[in-house]
Design an enzyme around this catalytic site. Sequence first.
Site, PDB file in Angstrom:
ATOM      1  N   ASN A  16      -4.411   5.733  -7.143  1.00 26.05           N
ATOM      2  CA  ASN A  16      -5.402   7.563  -6.910  1.00 26.05           C
ATOM      3  C   ASN A  16      -4.047   8.667  -7.112  1.00 26.05           C
ATOM      4  OD1 ASN A  16      -3.999   6.849  -4.272  1.00 26.05           O
ATOM      5  ND2 ASN A  16      -5.430   8.229  -3.690  1.00 26.05           N
ATOM      6  N   HIS A  30       1.311   5.058  -1.563  1.00 23.79           N
ATOM      7  CA  HIS A  30       1.186   6.296  -2.935  1.00 23.79           C
ATOM      8  C   HIS A  30       2.064   7.010  -3.958  1.00 23.79           C
ATOM      9  CE1 HIS A  30      -3.424   5.867  -1.486  1.00 23.79           C
ATOM     10  NE2 HIS A  30      -2.424   5.822  -0.274  1.00 23.79           N
ATOM     11  N   HIS A  50     -10.662   0.378   0.150  1.00 23.09           N
ATOM     12  CA  HIS A  50     -10.435   0.961   1.335  1.00 23.09           C
ATOM     13  C   HIS A  50     -12.084   1.797   1.869  1.00 23.09           C
ATOM     14  CE1 HIS A  50      -9.554   5.508   2.184  1.00 23.09           C
ATOM     15  NE2 HIS A  50     -11.015   5.898   2.513  1.00 23.09           N
ATOM     16  N   ARG A  56       1.870   9.105  -5.532  1.00 29.08           N
ATOM     17  CA  ARG A  56       1.767  10.348  -5.867  1.00 29.08           C
ATOM     18  C   ARG A  56       1.740  11.168  -7.537  1.00 29.08           C
ATOM     19  NH1 ARG A  56      -1.104  10.897  -2.086  1.00 29.08           N
ATOM     20  NH2 ARG A  56      -1.155  11.701  -0.122  1.00 29.08           N
ATOM     21  N   ASP A 115      -8.694   3.249  -4.034  1.00 28.04           N
ATOM     22  CA  ASP A 115      -8.082   3.327  -2.773  1.00 28.04           C
ATOM     23  C   ASP A 115      -7.693   5.346  -2.684  1.00 28.04           C
ATOM     24  OD1 ASP A 115      -6.971   3.105   0.638  1.00 28.04           O
ATOM     25  OD2 ASP A 115      -4.894   4.278  -0.641  1.00 28.04           O
ATOM     26  N   HIS A 156       0.950  -1.436   0.084  1.00 29.19           N
ATOM     27  CA  HIS A 156       0.465  -0.182   0.033  1.00 29.19           C
ATOM     28  C   HIS A 156       0.727   0.954   0.417  1.00 29.19           C
ATOM     29  CE1 HIS A 156      -3.973   1.780   1.546  1.00 29.19           C
ATOM     30  NE2 HIS A 156      -3.262   2.758   0.646  1.00 29.19           N
ATOM     31  N   HIS A 182      -5.848  -1.579   5.524  1.00 24.95           N
ATOM     32  CA  HIS A 182      -5.500  -0.888   6.662  1.00 24.95           C
ATOM     33  C   HIS A 182      -6.890  -0.562   7.671  1.00 24.95           C
ATOM     34  CE1 HIS A 182      -7.878   2.151   3.900  1.00 24.95           C
ATOM     35  NE2 HIS A 182      -7.262   2.932   3.564  1.00 24.95           N
ATOM     36  N   ASP A 239       0.692   2.051   3.247  1.00 32.10           N
ATOM     37  CA  ASP A 239      -0.162   3.688   3.163  1.00 32.10           C
ATOM     38  C   ASP A 239       0.518   5.176   3.062  1.00 32.10           C
ATOM     39  OD1 ASP A 239      -2.377   4.942   2.615  1.00 32.10           O
ATOM     40  OD2 ASP A 239      -3.504   4.842   4.294  1.00 32.10           O
ATOM     41  N   HIS A 280       3.746  14.590   1.864  1.00 33.35           N
ATOM     42  CA  HIS A 280       2.793  15.531   1.563  1.00 33.35           C
ATOM     43  C   HIS A 280       3.029  16.831   1.727  1.00 33.35           C
ATOM     44  CE1 HIS A 280      -1.936  14.193   1.816  1.00 33.35           C
ATOM     45  NE2 HIS A 280      -1.422  13.231   2.080  1.00 33.35           N
TER      46      HIS A 280
HETATM   47 ZN   LIG Z   1      -6.894   4.193   2.112  1.00 28.57          ZN
END
Ligand SMILES: [Zn+2]
Length: 352
Positions: free
Chosen positions: A44, A13, A128, A15, A101, A11, A179, A252, A256
């Site tokens: 995503n 991200h 999710h 980006r 997700d 999991h 998660h 996860d 940011h």
């Molecule tokens: Zn999620």
Amino acid sequence: MIEVPAFLDLHTHTRYPDKSFFPAKDIEKSALNGGYSDILAMPNSEIIIDDIEALNYAREIDSSLNLNVHRVGALSKHLSGKELVDFKSFIQNGITIFSDDGKSLIEDTLADEAFKIVAELGGAIFQHCEKSCFSNPGDIAPPSNSSELILIPDSEEFEILKRDLELVEKYNTRYHAQHLSSKKSVELIEQAKNKQLPVTAEVTPHHLLINNENLDITNGKYKMYPPIRSEEDRQSLISGLKTGIIDTIATDHAPHPEVTKNIKFKEAARGVVGLESAFPVLYSSNIFTLDELLIFLVDNPREILNNLGYEINEPFHNQWIEGVELFNTKSEYKNSAFENFEVNIKKVDLHV
Ligand SMILES: [Zn+2]
């Protein structure tokens, strides 16, 4: 010194791919510093992986990294929960895992259709679970004294998970719960596994190691979905792993910039980075043995991807040295829940 196989994160991200050129190398740096050789990238990104053109664009960037990036297709176009993607085209391109997700597939009729088609095609749905993801995303788990923050009860997760497990029973769809955060959800997964349904589940390091007693809400550091819940929930997640109800620990990882995290909790972005910190904080917690951690971070995630047709190379090995220090993220995005946590292990050859 200990030497362990590289980990696989189910999991992450990434980006990218995006139009603002997120530094893909930063994901590579986080992963390698954390001892990961493989990540499963959530769809995503700014350019959403909801068709083959976007998939190929992402893969082009992936191939420039010294990291094995495995891909997931979105469940719905634009993650809008309104129109399903062309699952067949993804499967023909080697993608068998589908997830929105960041959002859930809420609408019951569309979910029914997705679970049916994905089962027929031999794919899997990674969900999710968040009932109000399109209407009223909350801020924090109960209890809270804040009049400003919106509470996120555990029914947010439970209700989608329960609906999904009924669809799994109906169509025998391969399903993975992302998660997990609450005791009630662990109980649902246990019931599903007792019925021999094709279900697996993950939990993050922050849900395993932090509870919401005296959670610092002076800024957005601990804002994420699902939220950090009670000590009772945390204990249930730990025993869920130890008893095989939950299969894997996934990060996860969600970078940011500081301007969207180090601000009022209410306004902060959701998510924390986790690739660099996962093993050091888990190992140092002494909650799990090293053998257990290797099952949750290496064996089980590899088996899950392998069984879904993803090609996984034999892992290389990383060396770690023992010694007490405060954990600090080395990669660019430092929105970690574990910054300055005391750890007693550190990877050899950190990229700083
Ligand atoms: Zn999620």
